[in-house]
Design a protein around this motif. Structure first.
Motif, PDB file in Angstrom:
ATOM      1  N   PRO A  23       2.686  -4.058   6.790  1.00 43.50           N
ATOM      2  CA  PRO A  23       2.061  -3.938   8.111  1.00 43.50           C
ATOM      3  C   PRO A  23       0.824  -4.816   8.199  1.00 43.50           C
ATOM      4  N   PHE A  63       3.204  -1.979  12.461  1.00 43.50           N
ATOM      5  CA  PHE A  63       4.528  -2.154  11.889  1.00 43.50           C
ATOM      6  C   PHE A  63       5.391  -2.885  12.914  1.00 43.50           C
ATOM      7  N   PHE A  64       6.638  -3.171  12.578  1.00 45.42           N
ATOM      8  CA  PHE A  64       7.505  -3.903  13.502  1.00 45.42           C
ATOM      9  C   PHE A  64       7.701  -3.170  14.820  1.00 45.42           C
ATOM     10  N   GLU A  65       7.863  -1.846  14.789  1.00 42.43           N
ATOM     11  CA  GLU A  65       8.211  -1.118  16.011  1.00 42.43           C
ATOM     12  C   GLU A  65       7.182  -0.078  16.443  1.00 42.43           C
ATOM     13  N   LEU A  67      10.244  -9.040  -0.438  1.00 44.49           N
ATOM     14  CA  LEU A  67      10.620  -7.961   0.481  1.00 44.49           C
ATOM     15  C   LEU A  67       9.382  -7.206   0.954  1.00 44.49           C
ATOM     16  N   VAL A  68       8.505  -6.894   0.027  1.00 41.32           N
ATOM     17  CA  VAL A  68       7.283  -6.164   0.368  1.00 41.32           C
ATOM     18  C   VAL A  68       6.389  -7.011   1.270  1.00 41.32           C
ATOM     19  N   VAL A  77       7.173  -9.429   3.342  1.00 41.71           N
ATOM     20  CA  VAL A  77       7.758  -9.609   4.673  1.00 41.71           C
ATOM     21  C   VAL A  77       7.610  -8.348   5.516  1.00 41.71           C
ATOM     22  N   ASN A  78       7.659  -7.181   4.885  1.00 40.35           N
ATOM     23  CA  ASN A  78       7.619  -5.918   5.615  1.00 40.35           C
ATOM     24  C   ASN A  78       6.244  -5.263   5.655  1.00 40.35           C
TER      25      ASN A  78
END
Length: 79
Positions: free
Chosen positions: A16, A40-42, A10-11, A13-14
């Motif tokens: 930055p 980050f993603f957004e 989880l870490v 994949v997420n």
């Protein structure tokens, strides 16, 4: 898969992506790191090397515009 392995995945994949904002003066072969950022993603977070200025941007490329001047260009370098 264990709980710890799931958390680690989880870490990962997420996490930055880290980048530097590198500036270069027109006609000068020298370059310097002006800021560091995390994508980050957004959004992206950017802080100057001196730590005296921070920005939150829609994407990392926005930092290029923020650090480009009349005689100074900027570009992203991904770590």
């Amino acid at each position: 898969m264990t709980h710890e392995e799931l958390v680690k995945d989880l870490v990962e994949v997420n996490a930055p992506r880290v980048f530097a904002v590198v500036q270069e003066e027109d006609g000068n072969p020298d370059a310097w790191v002006a800021a560091w950022g995390m994508a980050f993603f957004e959004h992206a977070e950017v802080v100057t090397v001196g730590g005296d200025f921070r920005m939150r941007l829609g994407d990392p490329e926005g930092a290029v515009a923020a650090f480009t001047g009349p005689q100074v260009g900027a570009r992203l370098v991904w770590v």
